[in-house]
Design an enzyme around this catalytic site. Structure first.
Site: not given
Length: 536
Positions: A428, A447
């Site tokens: 992301h 992440c």
């Protein structure tokens, strides 16, 4: 090949060809004894048992046919190459095997030897093709990779082909990366056997214009490592500056040509330790030796290198810096492979439960108005009023979720890239752009954050739209959370390599930020993998 190696190889082949086994005869006693021994010895492995039952218990190794000779010769030659691949040569015990072959005296002995050869072959074949460590998660819990193991039938049917040597050779990972790592292993073994890279360098900062014994030590080590052509200079001149910058670039350091503390620490790493990194990388390459490869188009995220890359038909087509999980065990980025099937433009951030109860709940208990940029929601997604006390809730009984709506301050930035997985890991954007300038970028909760997420999106969208930039920005400008499916899902591989190569064959090294390689090396060593003939 040395004379000693040549003589040994000749002796091995002569023994393989010799009548050290009793051929299958019409004598019913001999045949029955062989079959009985095979049946008894395969009883502990259903796959091997089924294979021999289907063949009527006929041999594949210990007969006197040219095919049997070709198979046992191929196996013996392959076992002799185990050390070159960083495999545990002691586990295959070639000398003991040859002695066992020479000691066969009757049909029962031959049947027992037949099964031993099959079991040994299967162990070796699996080690070579998909790794010595069959369950990496037992070594480190965040290595959650599914190893592409093949069943016994695959290896045994392949062995029965017209060219068993070629089949065994095909088990070696065919990737260019594995081939280059093998060459790097050979170069490092040569360095180790010839005294290494000389004396270590004093731990003090050195820069252009300096001179003295420290510079001489730096110069000599750079020469031994192959970064600097032979020179007698005692000054930190332009050639040394360039050599240091090249070294830094190949070790993930800021390539400023100044030998600071982190640079000298990396320069002083012993060749034995670099060799371990390469051998661990070879093992990891075996773990992803999938029948279908990594994918014609695939995404590769090397956690230690802090980079995300897109490859098309083996060529690098896009690269960006990344931020990965923190060193704390609960925040580390795991290793696994999956498929990216969509992206979300203008994403909401649905806060992981672990972050809610460990980081935000303590703040809410003290002040219900804390972390006001996040909505608290119930099981139906309805916003929960903060005009209440959260003091009575614990990590176990907190019943609410939390989310951050799309916007400029959203933790996921403007886009996230999804490959749905049980680990809740994805790629992301992020508003925290300053972190991408750091050398070591371990700041996330697991992440992978991307420095150039828009460009990453354009690259992924290019195969399915004539105007990927325009499409992306039209969607972005709506401000609405929008799912965009990828017409062709893209394999994603999160890997962890402290040693890897470039297409030109240069070897790159990175720091073992999660200490995973150290754990893997201990496991390999326990399995019998050795450096330079000395287990370490």
């Amino acid at each position: 090949m040395t004379r000693q190696t040549f003589l040994r190889s000749a002796a091995v082949l002569a023994l393989a060809a010799a009548a050290f086994v009793m051929p299958v005869k019409s004598d019913a006693v001999q045949v029955t004894a062989f079959q009985q021994a095979v049946a008894e010895n395969v009883s502990r492995d259903d796959e091997i048992a089924a294979f021999y039952r289907d063949r009527g218990f006929a041999p594949i190794w210990t007969g006197d046919s040219p095919a049997d000779f070709a198979r046992r010769t191929a196996l013996i030659e392959a076992l002799a190459s185990a050390r070159h691949h960083g495999l545990p040569q002691r586990s295959y015990n070639q000398d003991a095997l040859l002695a066992r072959m020479a000691s066969v005296r009757n049909g029962f002995d031959r049947g027992a030897l037949e099964v031993q050869l099959t079991e040994l072959y299967l162990d070796f074949a699996r080690d070579m093709q998909t790794g010595v460590i069959d369950t990496p998660q037992r070594v480190h819990r965040e290595i959650v990779r599914e190893i592409p193991r093949r069943d016994a039938g695959f290896y045994l049917s392949g062995l029965l082909s017209d060219d068993p040597s070629a089949f065994i050779a095909s088990l070696v990972p065919q990737s260019h990366e594995y081939t280059r790592l093998m060459k790097a292993k050979m170069r490092l073994e040569h360095a180790v056997s010839h005294g290494g890279w000389g004396a270590t360098v004093p731990s003090r900062k050195m820069e252009p214009g300096d001179s003295g014994q420290g510079v001489v030590a730096l110069r000599d080590r750079l020469i031994r490592m192959g970064y600097l052509k032979p020179t007698v200079t005692a000054s930190y001149d332009a050639a040394i500056t360039e050599a240091v910058a090249t070294f830094q670039d190949r070790h993930g350091l800021t390539a400023d040509g100044i030998a600071g503390a982190s640079t000298i620490a990396e320069i002083n790493v012993a060749p034995q330790d670099r060799l371990k990194s390469v051998m661990v990388a070879m093992e990891r390459e075996r773990w992803i030796n999938r029948p279908d490869g990594l994918g014609d188009r695939h995404i590769l995220v090397n956690i230690t290198d802090f980079k995300a890359r897109i490859f098309d038909h083996g060529k690098l087509t896009f690269e960006t810096r990344s931020v990965v999980g923190h060193q704390e065990l609960d925040r580390q980025t795991p290793e696994f492979s999956d498929e990216m099937d969509h992206m979300v433009i203008n994403p909401s951030w649905f806060v992981p439960r672990s972050i809610i109860v460990r980081e935000y709940l303590p703040k809410l208990r003290a002040n219900p108005g804390a972390v006001s940029h996040l909505e608290i929601t119930d099981s139906r997604g309805r916003v929960v009023s903060r005009n209440r006390s959260f003091a009575g809730y614990t990590e176990r009984n907190f019943p609410f979720a939390m989310r951050q709506r799309p916007g400029p301050r959203n933790a996921l930035g403007t886009v996230k890239f999804m490959f749905p997985n049980k680990h809740n890991i994805y790629l992301h954007d992020t508003p925290a752009k300053s972190l991408f300038s750091r050398e070591v970028r371990t700041f996330s909760h697991g992440c992978v954050r991307l420095n150039d997420p828009h460009e990453f999106a354009y690259a992924l969208l290019a195969p399915q739209t004539d105007d990927p930039v325009g499409f992306f920005h039209r969607t972005l400008r709506t401000g609405q959370e929008t799912r965009v499916n990828l017409e062709t899902p893209v394999p994603v591989h999160l890997i962890y390599r402290t040693a890897f190569t470039t297409p030109k064959g240069d070897v790159q090294f990175r720091r073992d930020v999660y200490d995973r390689d150290a754990s893997i090396w201990r496991a390999l060593s326990a399995a019998g993998v050795e450096i330079g003939g000395i287990q370490s």
